[in-house]
Write a protein that holds these residues in place. Structure first.
Motif, mmCIF file in Angstrom:
data_model
loop_
_atom_site.group_PDB
_atom_site.id
_atom_site.type_symbol
_atom_site.label_atom_id
_atom_site.label_comp_id
_atom_site.label_asym_id
_atom_site.label_seq_id
_atom_site.Cartn_x
_atom_site.Cartn_y
_atom_site.Cartn_z
ATOM 1 N N SER A 141 0.804 -1.221 0.000
ATOM 2 C CA SER A 141 0.000 0.000 0.000
ATOM 3 C C SER A 141 0.837 1.271 0.000
ATOM 4 C CB SER A 141 -0.963 0.003 1.192
ATOM 5 O OG SER A 141 -0.245 -0.108 2.406
ATOM 6 N N THR A 142 2.120 1.148 0.393
ATOM 7 C CA THR A 142 2.975 2.345 0.375
ATOM 8 C C THR A 142 4.258 2.069 -0.415
ATOM 9 O OG1 THR A 142 4.261 1.826 2.367
ATOM 10 C CG2 THR A 142 2.156 3.008 2.681
ATOM 11 N N THR A 185 4.135 0.950 -9.886
ATOM 12 C CA THR A 185 2.819 1.349 -9.408
ATOM 13 C C THR A 185 1.780 0.777 -10.360
ATOM 14 O OG1 THR A 185 3.765 3.427 -8.603
ATOM 15 C CG2 THR A 185 1.360 3.285 -8.731
ATOM 16 N N SER A 199 -2.227 0.121 -11.764
ATOM 17 C CA SER A 199 -3.294 1.063 -12.105
ATOM 18 C C SER A 199 -4.226 1.380 -10.939
ATOM 19 C CB SER A 199 -4.105 0.530 -13.286
ATOM 20 O OG SER A 199 -4.694 -0.703 -12.947
ATOM 21 N N ASN A 200 -4.289 0.492 -9.944
ATOM 22 C CA ASN A 200 -5.156 0.734 -8.789
ATOM 23 C C ASN A 200 -4.453 1.482 -7.661
ATOM 24 O OD1 ASN A 200 -3.450 -1.267 -7.915
ATOM 25 N ND2 ASN A 200 -5.051 -2.753 -7.448
ATOM 26 N N GLY A 201 -3.212 1.952 -7.918
ATOM 27 C CA GLY A 201 -2.472 2.715 -6.920
ATOM 28 C C GLY A 201 -1.678 1.864 -5.951
ATOM 29 N N ILE A 202 -1.729 0.568 -6.107
ATOM 30 C CA ILE A 202 -0.969 -0.355 -5.260
ATOM 31 C C ILE A 202 0.423 -0.518 -5.862
ATOM 32 C CG2 ILE A 202 -0.857 -2.767 -4.455
ATOM 33 C CD1 ILE A 202 -3.043 -1.138 -3.088
ATOM 34 N N TYR A 203 1.395 -0.723 -5.002
ATOM 35 C CA TYR A 203 2.773 -0.919 -5.443
ATOM 36 C C TYR A 203 3.100 -2.414 -5.463
ATOM 37 C CZ TYR A 203 3.096 4.023 -4.312
ATOM 38 O OH TYR A 203 2.886 5.363 -4.253
#
Length: 87
Positions: A24-25, A49, A51-55
């Motif tokens: 998540s970060t 990263t 597309s859903n903002g998750i790494y």
């Protein structure tokens, strides 16, 4: 004498990517990347990263599915939660 042709095995063209983890970060992903590099498995990794903002940590991009599967197996044998994605 008539030759009998064998059906050819079809291999889907594409790129096979190996991802490890879902974070998540950015900091969590960088820690995971460091652990992967410290394992000396001969892979190069970078944080990506999604597309859903998750790494996630990507450790390879292969055109050969057999090579991708071999790397995936090595990572899993070393207890990394690796998965292969075809694009």
């Amino acid at each position: 004498m008539q030759q009998v042709q064998q059906p050819q095995q079809t291999v889907r063209a594409g790129v096979y990517k190996i991802y490890i983890g879902s974070y998540s970060t950015l900091e969590q992903a960088r820690v995971a990347q460091s652990i992967i590099q410290d394992a000396n498995l001969g892979v190069t990794s970078f944080v990506k990263t999604l597309s859903n903002g998750i790494y996630t940590v990507q450790v390879g991009s292969y055109s050969d599915p057999m090579k991708a599967s071999a790397v995936l197996g090595d990572l899993r044998r070393n207890h990394f939660p690796a998965k292969m994605v075809q694009e």
